[in-house]
Motif scaffolding. Structure first.
Motif, short mmCIF file in Angstrom:
data_model
loop_
_atom_site.label_atom_id
_atom_site.label_comp_id
_atom_site.label_asym_id
_atom_site.label_seq_id
_atom_site.Cartn_x
_atom_site.Cartn_y
_atom_site.Cartn_z
N UNK A 1 80.44 56.29 7.72
CA UNK A 1 79.34 57.10 8.32
C UNK A 1 80.18 58.56 7.73
N UNK A 2 81.24 58.79 8.34
CA UNK A 2 82.06 60.45 8.18
C UNK A 2 82.47 60.39 5.94
N UNK A 3 81.92 59.78 5.58
CA UNK A 3 81.65 59.41 3.48
C UNK A 3 80.20 59.77 3.72
N UNK A 4 79.62 59.43 4.12
CA UNK A 4 78.39 59.94 3.49
C UNK A 4 77.94 61.12 4.57
N UNK A 5 78.07 61.98 5.77
CA UNK A 5 78.11 62.82 5.81
C UNK A 5 78.60 63.80 5.04
N UNK A 6 79.77 64.06 4.79
CA UNK A 6 80.19 64.92 3.94
C UNK A 6 80.12 64.74 2.50
N UNK B 1 89.21 68.19 0.86
CA UNK B 1 88.22 68.30 2.11
C UNK B 1 87.69 67.27 3.24
N UNK B 2 88.04 65.69 1.77
CA UNK B 2 87.52 64.50 2.05
C UNK B 2 88.57 64.26 2.97
N UNK C 1 79.00 70.57 7.37
CA UNK C 1 77.33 70.74 7.01
C UNK C 1 77.31 72.03 7.56
N UNK C 2 78.47 72.43 8.45
CA UNK C 2 78.66 74.16 8.91
C UNK C 2 78.25 75.24 8.02
#
Length: 412
Positions: free
Chosen positions: A30-35, A139-140, A168-169
């Motif tokens: 989930x974190x990888x997808x959002x990143x 960053x990842x 995404x900010x």
């Protein structure tokens, strides 16, 4: 991400499907997808801004007027990191016509550019490719560590919202340009996790490297000191109850870690003075960036925000600063914010104190506040649908604005 604190949230069917899909993934996926989505979005905005370089970007943004996309991603402060990576630091400080110290590479710490030097030396890739690669990887890592830091206290849903706002900010494009932010964030979040797990050797390593990555790492040993003091008091209550254990061996390790990180945090001004032979070389270099905003002034800690507020807004500006000084601690002490855990709240206070004490509010201030990203996981901010919608809208709409204003028109 579709549930906070176990309460169902009413969302539109389309958004619910997206949120349920993300929530069903393992945390790392989930974190990888959002990143990844955040990086694609940032790349889009940077790519759309890039053709405007010749008409909008100031001449001092890219030395030598390089027009490649790699040069665009390493503009502004990235030029100083490139200079350090390729040539190191100057032994003589540049001065202006009046004899005052001019802007120079000593304002930038060595861990990030020297990491890029190791990459470029071993692979042959140029700095304009190596710097964004290091920033992307760091960053990842920072996103994974941020998720773990918030999840351990506030849960997976709050942690995913924090990761979303972080990656995404409006300022998330800085996670893939030639700036040290990504590396500093990864080191800081990792240090906070190490502190919570009482892994003092790892904490010391990360804290020391962070101290040579960006200013502000002194907040970490300050938090360690406060946490240790609280534990020491709890272990010695006058009523005889033992609320915590704090054995002597651990106390020694805590003191050693605090002293090592504190020394590292104070070392760079000493190094700059020794190499250049000029007392206050680092301070004078940092102050050279203030000239365009308030002219040349003497540095007095805890006064820069009042100084620029009164200069530009008069009494009203001073009142705004006073409101922030009262309002921010009150918000940190709210029950909802405290659910993020003692370490996160103390760090948010200590790091904000650093920013207030030594920095001048300017275009770079939002960037300086990025280490406060764990606060975006506060249940108070993500439990209400209208609040989430507001933040999501601000995140998605704000990034192209800041890419244009801070990266294309003026230095972030």
């Amino acid at each position: 991400m579709s549930r906070v604190d176990g309460d169902a949230v009413a969302v539109a069917p389309g958004r619910r499907r997206v949120l349920d899909t993300v929530a069903s993934l393992p945390a790392w996926a989930a974190v990888l997808l959002v990143w990844t989505g955040g990086r694609l979005l940032s790349t889009l905005w940077l790519a759309l801004a890039y053709p405007l370089v010749g008409r909008a970007l100031p001449e001092n943004a890219i030395w030598g007027n390089g027009d490649g996309f790699g040069a665009f991603l390493t503009a502004w402060d990235g030029q100083y990191y490139e200079q350090i990576s390729l040539h190191g630091y100057p032994t003589a400080l540049p001065v202006d016509a009046a004899g005052n110290v001019a802007q120079n590479a000593w304002a930038f710490l060595p861990a990030f550019p020297f990491t890029i030097r190791m990459l470029t030396a071993s692979t042959g890739v140029p700095f304009t490719i190596g710097a964004p690669i290091v920033a992307l990887v760091a960053g990842l890592v920072a996103a994974f560590l941020l998720h773990r830091l918030v999840r351990d206290r506030a849960g997976h849903a709050a942690a995913m919202w924090a990761v979303f706002f972080f990656t995404c900010g409006p300022l998330s494009f800085l996670l893939q340009v030639g700036y040290a932010e990504s590396m500093f964030l990864a080191l800081s979040f990792g240090a906070l996790l190490a502190l919570e797990r009482r892994r003092y050797g790892l904490l010391t390593l990360l804290g020391v490297v962070a101290a040579f990555t960006r200013p502000g790492a002194l907040a970490i040993p300050l938090v360690l000191g406060v946490v240790a003091l609280i534990r020491w008091v709890r272990a010695r209550r006058s009523d005889g109850r033992v609320l915590d254990t704090f054995p002597l061996r651990e106390q020694v390790r805590v003191v050693a870690a605090g002293l090592a990180m504190g020394a590292a945090g104070l070392a760079w001004p000493v190094i700059a003075s020794h190499v250049t032979g000029m007392p206050n070389a680092y301070l004078e270099t940092e102050m050279s960036w203030w000239v365009n905003f308030i002219g040349r002034v003497d540095f007095v800690p805890m006064t820069p925000w009042f100084l620029i507020a009164s200069r530009w807004l008069g009494v009203g500006g001073v009142l705004i600063v006073l409101f922030l000084l009262v309002g921010y601690p009150v918000w940190l002490l709210r029950r909802s914010t405290l659910r993020l855990g003692q370490t996160t709240v103390l760090y948010s206070a200590a790091y904000a104190l650093y920013v207030f004490a030594v920095s001048l509010p300017m275009a770079s201030t939002p960037r300086l506040l990025m280490p406060l990203a764990p606060l975006f996981g506060s249940p108070e901010l993500v439990a209400r649908p209208w609040m989430r919608r507001t933040f999501v809208t601000a995140a998605l709409a704000g990034q192209p604005v800041l890419v244009a204003v801070l990266w294309l028109l003026g230095p972030p």
